[in-house]
Motif scaffolding. Structure first.
Motif, PDB file in Angstrom:
ATOM      1  N   SER A  68       0.844  -0.902  -4.377  1.00 46.34           N
ATOM      2  CA  SER A  68       1.704   0.282  -4.278  1.00 46.34           C
ATOM      3  C   SER A  68       0.984   1.383  -3.494  1.00 46.34           C
ATOM      4  O   SER A  68      -0.247   1.354  -3.352  1.00 46.34           O
ATOM      5  CB  SER A  68       2.041   0.795  -5.670  1.00 46.34           C
ATOM      6  N   PRO A  69       1.725   2.367  -2.987  1.00 48.09           N
ATOM      7  CA  PRO A  69       1.059   3.515  -2.355  1.00 48.09           C
ATOM      8  C   PRO A  69       0.056   4.173  -3.294  1.00 48.09           C
ATOM      9  O   PRO A  69      -1.009   4.616  -2.859  1.00 48.09           O
ATOM     10  CB  PRO A  69       2.233   4.453  -2.042  1.00 48.09           C
ATOM     11  N   GLY A  70       0.390   4.197  -4.602  1.00 50.56           N
ATOM     12  CA  GLY A  70      -0.522   4.781  -5.578  1.00 50.56           C
ATOM     13  C   GLY A  70      -1.827   4.016  -5.702  1.00 50.56           C
ATOM     14  O   GLY A  70      -2.892   4.610  -5.905  1.00 50.56           O
ATOM     15  N   ASP A  71      -1.747   2.677  -5.568  1.00 52.84           N
ATOM     16  CA  ASP A  71      -2.967   1.863  -5.616  1.00 52.84           C
ATOM     17  C   ASP A  71      -3.914   2.262  -4.481  1.00 52.84           C
ATOM     18  O   ASP A  71      -5.129   2.404  -4.684  1.00 52.84           O
ATOM     19  CB  ASP A  71      -2.631   0.374  -5.485  1.00 52.84           C
ATOM     20  N   TYR A  72      -3.333   2.419  -3.292  1.00 54.69           N
ATOM     21  CA  TYR A  72      -4.158   2.820  -2.141  1.00 54.69           C
ATOM     22  C   TYR A  72      -4.649   4.253  -2.306  1.00 54.69           C
ATOM     23  O   TYR A  72      -5.832   4.549  -2.074  1.00 54.69           O
ATOM     24  CB  TYR A  72      -3.366   2.684  -0.845  1.00 54.69           C
ATOM     25  N   SER A  94       4.167  -8.296   5.332  1.00 57.57           N
ATOM     26  CA  SER A  94       3.985  -7.689   4.005  1.00 57.57           C
ATOM     27  C   SER A  94       4.231  -6.189   4.075  1.00 57.57           C
ATOM     28  O   SER A  94       4.118  -5.577   5.152  1.00 57.57           O
ATOM     29  CB  SER A  94       2.564  -7.964   3.500  1.00 57.57           C
ATOM     30  N   GLY A  95       4.512  -5.588   2.924  1.00 55.48           N
ATOM     31  CA  GLY A  95       4.652  -4.136   2.834  1.00 55.48           C
ATOM     32  C   GLY A  95       3.326  -3.437   2.607  1.00 55.48           C
ATOM     33  O   GLY A  95       3.289  -2.218   2.433  1.00 55.48           O
ATOM     34  N   ALA A 100      -0.199   1.397   2.396  1.00 51.95           N
ATOM     35  CA  ALA A 100      -1.461   2.036   2.768  1.00 51.95           C
ATOM     36  C   ALA A 100      -1.214   3.350   3.510  1.00 51.95           C
ATOM     37  O   ALA A 100      -1.948   4.333   3.307  1.00 51.95           O
ATOM     38  CB  ALA A 100      -2.294   1.092   3.626  1.00 51.95           C
ATOM     39  N   ILE A 101      -0.188   3.369   4.357  1.00 50.10           N
ATOM     40  CA  ILE A 101       0.159   4.598   5.083  1.00 50.10           C
ATOM     41  C   ILE A 101       0.650   5.676   4.116  1.00 50.10           C
ATOM     42  O   ILE A 101       0.258   6.847   4.209  1.00 50.10           O
ATOM     43  CB  ILE A 101       1.236   4.304   6.154  1.00 50.10           C
ATOM     44  N   GLN A 102       1.502   5.275   3.172  1.00 52.82           N
ATOM     45  CA  GLN A 102       2.002   6.242   2.191  1.00 52.82           C
ATOM     46  C   GLN A 102       0.871   6.739   1.293  1.00 52.82           C
ATOM     47  O   GLN A 102       0.801   7.932   0.963  1.00 52.82           O
ATOM     48  CB  GLN A 102       3.112   5.603   1.340  1.00 52.82           C
TER      49      GLN A 102
END
Length: 282
Positions: A68-72, A94-95, A100-102
């Protein structure tokens, strides 16, 4: 001038062992795989043997989910580096790249400096890119110089792979079931690769066993990389160390790579490559 402190943050398709994580100063963000109602996390605790055994015995469609964006964002914020480089799976597959951008946008609000690279590939090629970034960091280049050099490197990189069977590609909807059965019946193996934009393409076909396929893969590498001196070749494999060793031996007879790195595939790559799959990037 005070040297900047850098860090690499990659997704788990980058195939990093503990030793490589340490030498690259890298953090791996795991993807997840679902087989039926059971979730597998693609990290150091994943039992690959058990995962592949279950995958082989079920007919349900296995699925994967990206970080998720939160993981990154959490990984970026926790880093004590002055500048972070992130490498992800192809955005066409893949998303992970978009997450990673978010995540970068979130972390930049805390003052973090981050650049995210779309590998436009997977597995061996992701690791190849990570190794290149480390090489550029060790040369003392600035962030802008590293970004420019890495973008150029990604544009020129290549990946080829051969699969012992296509069952998992069929299950995941990436290959027609009739074609998969026909290839098995005719004892035909496919040499696949990237089209340069992150999509999978057919490169050639070879009839016969694993030895023929590895020989053809070696020929494909030699034909695609006329000048190999000083370059790095990364080979990843799904429980097929003998084939990887054979590929190294054959490649050394025709090419002069400065470094050849061999790694086992992690969970996500194994889900697609299946037992016996071999990938090579340079």
């Amino acid at each position: 001038m005070i040297a900047l402190k850098y860090q690499l943050i990659v997704d788990s398709c980058c195939e990093l062992t503990g030793d490589l994580k340490e030498s690259l100063r890298a953090v791996s963000i795991p993807l997840k795989m679902m087989i039926g109602d059971k979730e597998y996390v693609d990290d150091d605790n994943l039992d690959i043997d058990e995962f592949l055994r279950v995958l082989k015995t079920v007919k349900v469609l296995p699925k994967s989910s990206c970080p998720s964006p939160g993981d990154y964002a959490d990984a970026y914020i926790k880093s004590d580096a002055d500048f972070i480089f992130s490498v992800t799976l192809s955005s066409k597959l893949s998303g992970s790249y978009n997450s990673a951008i978010q995540g970068k946008k979130i972390a930049e609000e805390s003052g973090k400096k981050i650049h995210v690279f779309d590998s436009k590939s997977a597995s061996a090629c992701e690791l190849l890119i990570a190794l290149k970034i480390k090489e550029l960091i060790d040369k003392g280049l600035t962030p802008d110089e590293i970004i420019a050099e890495t973008d150029s490197f990604i544009a020129g990189s290549k990946i080829f792979f051969v699969l012992e069977n296509t069952d998992n590609l069929v299950k995941n909807g990436r290959m027609n079931a009739f074609l998969g059965k026909a290839l098995a019946m005719l004892n035909i193996r496919l040499i696949l690769g990237s089209d340069g934009d992150g999509n999978i393409k057919l490169v050639s076909k070879v009839r016969g066993g694993s030895a023929n396929a590895i020989a053809k893969l070696a020929d494909t590498i030699a034909d695609a990389c006329r000048e190999t001196k000083g370059k790095t070749l990364v080979i990843t494999h799904c429980q097929n160390a003998p084939a990887a060793k054979s590929l190294v031996k054959t490649v050394k007879e025709t090419c002069s790579f400065g470094q050849i790195v061999v790694q086992p595939t992690g969970g996500l790559s194994s889900m697609y490559a299946d037992i016996g799959g071999v990938l090579a990037a340079f």
